[in-house]
Motif scaffolding. Structure first.
Motif, mmCIF file in Angstrom:
data_model
loop_
_atom_site.group_PDB
_atom_site.id
_atom_site.type_symbol
_atom_site.label_atom_id
_atom_site.label_comp_id
_atom_site.label_asym_id
_atom_site.label_seq_id
_atom_site.Cartn_x
_atom_site.Cartn_y
_atom_site.Cartn_z
ATOM 1 N N GLY A 128 5.628 -9.391 -9.390
ATOM 2 C CA GLY A 128 6.155 -8.240 -8.674
ATOM 3 C C GLY A 128 7.661 -8.126 -8.773
ATOM 4 N N ILE A 129 8.305 -9.115 -9.404
ATOM 5 C CA ILE A 129 9.768 -9.095 -9.528
ATOM 6 C C ILE A 129 10.134 -8.885 -10.991
ATOM 7 N N ARG A 150 -5.421 -5.124 -1.994
ATOM 8 C CA ARG A 150 -4.422 -4.454 -2.832
ATOM 9 C C ARG A 150 -4.150 -3.035 -2.338
ATOM 10 N N GLU A 151 -5.221 -2.350 -1.943
ATOM 11 C CA GLU A 151 -5.031 -0.988 -1.413
ATOM 12 C C GLU A 151 -4.250 -1.017 -0.110
ATOM 13 N N THR A 152 -4.677 -1.914 0.775
ATOM 14 C CA THR A 152 -4.043 -1.987 2.093
ATOM 15 C C THR A 152 -2.551 -2.222 1.971
ATOM 16 N N TYR A 153 -2.186 -3.118 1.086
ATOM 17 C CA TYR A 153 -0.781 -3.510 1.004
ATOM 18 C C TYR A 153 -0.038 -2.860 -0.159
ATOM 19 N N PHE A 212 6.743 -6.583 0.263
ATOM 20 C CA PHE A 212 6.826 -8.041 0.428
ATOM 21 C C PHE A 212 5.470 -8.741 0.411
ATOM 22 N N ILE A 213 4.409 -7.973 0.296
ATOM 23 C CA ILE A 213 3.081 -8.599 0.257
ATOM 24 C C ILE A 213 2.604 -8.617 -1.189
ATOM 25 N N ILE A 260 -0.783 -13.713 -0.760
ATOM 26 C CA ILE A 260 -2.142 -13.871 -0.231
ATOM 27 C C ILE A 260 -3.150 -13.986 -1.373
ATOM 28 N N GLY A 261 -4.022 -14.969 -1.278
ATOM 29 C CA GLY A 261 -5.124 -15.110 -2.220
ATOM 30 C C GLY A 261 -6.399 -15.335 -1.432
ATOM 31 N N LEU A 262 -7.540 -15.101 -2.048
ATOM 32 C CA LEU A 262 -8.784 -15.288 -1.289
ATOM 33 C C LEU A 262 -9.967 -15.485 -2.211
#
Lengths: 344, 344, 344, 344
Positions: free
Chosen positions: A49-50, D262-265, D270-271, D293-295
């Protein structure tokens, strides 16, 4: 201005990206590696993202055509070959390796145990100890960026050596470095479990930074004799401390010497001289381009203890490289290097 | 034999417990603290199910009556007072503090900035550098256990100093210690975030171990002059490395000097001399009573670099204390001290 | 009794040497590696002067002839092959790898992505979770030593699972391990600079210890369903903490559950149950064979948080291996394992 | 705009200085402490030559007159008192403590075991979880900056909770933090030797961040029940990882859930959401304001493992505080926060 980086996936290359991303003058034109062509954030997820650029193969002529300056963040041997190729173009070169630093090819053979680059290149390259070589760097096309240990040691010794206030045979440098200086590779010697909760001394009296330090000291004072230089591997990631011991030729107080240092470095924005009774700590320069220096003249022994700290990846590598690039291009020396140390 | 420990809740005291729990001759009669009377495993949960004794208040006369030997693992000042009290009984005393080490009371005043114990006690106490003072320790009733830094430094310097092979004014000791040497208290300077990823130099030319080292060096060679001694705080828990620099009076090879060291320490089970080209690392003695020594004589400079490592809580404190107690009582010096280093 | 070690140069092998050197019954007959035949202290300088044996090549029939028991401290795949060879002799085998642990060969294929050893061997090998399988281990000739994570997790979960006090589908294990668990090799992922000042989660829901844990849980209670298991790489060398979450079927107080644990483990010298309100820390078991367990039943949620810590190289590998060897040979389970934790 | 900082000598205050020094809009008008009035670089030598301001005593009315915004980087209790004083002026307030976060005063009494600030202030203060409360923050005069743990946990849980895709009683948060979260004070519990090479769990089921997390989760979904929340002290300086476990109500693939995140943020700079099969590491956000964040949704168990990391002093404190100040003043949310993570 357009710049390229070769050896981007090492720690020095990664640090160049961190600096250049916000640099007011330089744009990252291309990034290169000898390894596979992947996005840089595959290799360095912290850049997601950077910086989303793709790593490219190394084609010196293409790079020289598209960029104004190239940083060689490659290991010794690799850098030398690349520097030879780039030297035939008109791109500016800042080489972070040891390949262009020693002007005497025999010294290279002795300490690096390998063949040096062609002698012409050694004579052309300017030693980039920024604070002490600004004029030459300003007109250089090829800069040999100093080693991490030599930077810390030389900046700490310079005023006393230059003024010839010390016994020229008395210089002892006890240096300590974090593990990032050993690079990003995998080897048992830098396996976490081997380094952690440990302190190791290595290359006793045989470190290839010895001739580099002596070469510069002798430029300041031809009387300087061989130094004693020890290196220790600290269980930290970033930072170098050089604790140095020299014998005064005649009595001087700590305050007198501190005053000499303050005067000497008055115009050097990255050198900070500690007040009497205070000494630098590695963490106080972490992530920044500062070199902090403190010292004490012991009236009991007539010896001065000088302590110098840098972030090995910044002032000891990528930071000084950008500082040199700035000087080469007539830009403010501090441009892009205003990092406040990350503390704690 | 029955032994008591005072200052049990500090790191030195805790280490004494670890050693004495398995000691073939000593039984822990009582453990003491100036703080509240709780079970030791309230303070040191790692001892749960191993040592369940209760901490008791300090009553020197009661202790002297019930025990044969007392270890004072208390800080300087506190130890001195206790030693004075115990010296009036006939219990054996091994004091781990600096209060009984300096035979010249004025040196204590200068470096500890406080009043020393009564002079008689200073003259009676035997300096417990086990390998070098066995005979005196064997007949002593009161032993001043050496400091952690002096132990590492003196064991590394002894052969060259004793044989007067070096310039007596050339001794420089660059020492590095883990944070457990600063004790178990809470102060900002040993807050994890301040020490971690850092290296700090402290007490430059003013460490209270300077006169202790000089006192012993001068016993070996009265020509020895003031030393230069620096101490650094490492981001590790256990361990000390002393890197030392001395100037040879005449040329000697590394192998010749190594041979001298091997001969000197041939009968010392806890001293291990590294072979040519190898150097000790802190982790290689962790949890053990070993002092590992390596060295190199640089033909370029005529200087010898000596490297000595110990576990500051073992050979630098509790381990040597038990070694001294063994010698005092005619027991095998190694008794209870057969710990294999915990590696990695 | 004579014992041999294969895979001596890894961390598990090194730890076996540390234990066996002082063991009252076992003598180290021979040590082996697949690599060159050098003295062990070339590889492990911390053993200089302690263990001077030479590493030998692996000849199973010679070893079986000369030794009574062999420890396989080799990686998965290598261990399996060796176990097959040794199983044809009458030497006792304690295998520290994962190759003999899963009785269902298909589970091995799924999680280890490789072919298992011959099924007969899988059926013969006894799972060496010492505290729970003493009778079978006592009569076994081949013991599959449990994995480090499974040891911490299973010892912490056993009483609640066995008594069927919890929802059998609610088991979540959040595990954290020091880097020594990743071995002594060199790879970028365990380069000091990558691990230090970091925390990484890895093998999410795909760790090969999942079927091992489930297999044992189902032996205690066939109702147990699939678990959730996460592993994190801590920037420390030694130690594992498993923080576990389970849902109670009916209300129980923390004290009631602690009482169950104390009863269950009353005869297990290496299991220490923390009192109410106290929890274990990794450092409190460092260098020892203890497994410390603490827990809390939250009245707000009906969930129990169980915390279990071990030294991954001791109770998680070499310590438990020796404990199993002791049980196999009718020796006191604690023999040679009386290490007091090294704190701090 | 002029800003003031109170509590400048703590780690949160120091980090505010690092950010604000380069901020394009805010100027540091004054810095304050309850301690003596010294230059900030006496307290923080790493700021020498960068920030030379003097620490001043705290006079709310003077500060409110001279500055437009005040950051309260003071501990709970102290912050509350100051917030009450400042709330009577018209200065903007961003409070980094826990004193203004819980809208129900009884919750404060239960978890903080103290009296809350006056209720009016609790109702006025806006909870500054930047990504989820932009509109309210934009019009707020008083912002309660979220806790470090709640920031990591809430950002990781939000999409699944808000969409009510999970069993509202199944939320388990296993959180780990570096030692800088415990502040700059001196206490045995954060002595280097106690924290290093260790992992400790603390405040099991009684951390004051539990009601803060639950309060926000219930705003997103009133069905949410009590959570299980554990905190561990990591042997690192900076960084938090929250590993979270939730039970899906119906089957979802990892990719489907990642797409939701991905949609939400998508609009939150910064996310950073990790791609499939990749997980965040603490070091990859060090020194930056990112939350990575990963999941993974485990088809075996129907549970999702969510991993969220932040730098506790940045996104978990000073970074989010500046982000909130930016939103309050209609400035680009990213202003002054473009730090590239310091890696390695």
């Amino acid at each position: 201005m357009k710049v390229s980086i070769i050896g981007t996936t090492g720690y020095g290359g990664g640090e160049l990206l961190r600096i250049l991303h916000h640099h007011p003058v330089y744009n990252i034109q291309s990034i290169h590696t000898t390894r596979e062509e992947i996005a840089i954030n595959e290799e360095y997820p912290h850049l997601s993202g950077i910086i989303e650029q793709k790593l490219e193969k190394i084609d010196p002529y293409k790079i020289a055509k598209e960029s104004d300056l190239v940083f060689l963040a490659t290991p010794s041997r690799v850098s030398g070959k690349l520097a030879e190729a780039f030297s035939e173009t008109d791109i500016q070169i800042v080489d972070l390796s040891g390949d262009l630093r020693l002007t005497d090819p025999d010294e290279y053979r002795i300490w690096y145990k390998d063949e040096p680059v062609k002698e012409e290149l050694l004579q052309t390259a300017v030693y980039g100890l920024s604070e002490w070589n600004r004029a030459k760097i300003a007109s250089a096309r090829i800069v040999a960026n100093p080693g991490c240990y030599p930077t810390a040691a030389l900046l700490g010794l310079a005023p006393l050596v230059k003024e010839e206030l010390i016994d020229p045979g008395s210089i002892i440098i006890d240096a300590k470095s974090g593990a990032s200086g050993a690079g990003r590779g995998g080897s048992k010697s830098i396996n976490f479990s081997e380094v952690n909760e440990n302190l190791k001394i290595y290359k006793v009296n045989e470190h290839q930074h010895i001739p580099e330090i002596e070469q510069q000291l002798k430029k300041w004072s031809p009387k300087v004799k061989q130094i004693t230089f020890s290196t220790h591997l600290l269980p930290i990631t970033r930072g170098i401390m050089a604790t140095m011991y020299v014998q005064l030729l005649e009595e001087k107080s700590t305050e007198e010497i501190l005053e000499l240092y303050r005067e000497t470095y008055g115009d050097s924005p990255f050198i900070r001289i500690k007040p009497f009774g205070r000494y630098p700590s590695i963490k106080e320069v972490s992530g920044s381009n500062f070199c902090d220096i403190g010292l004490h003249a012991d009236q009991r022994t007539g010896r001065v203890t000088i302590v110098s700290v840098i972030d090995n990846l910044m002032k000891g590598a990528a930071g000084q490289a950008v500082q040199n690039a700035n000087i080469m291009n007539g830009i403010d020396e501090k441009a892009g290097l205003g990092f406040v140390p990350l503390y704690p």
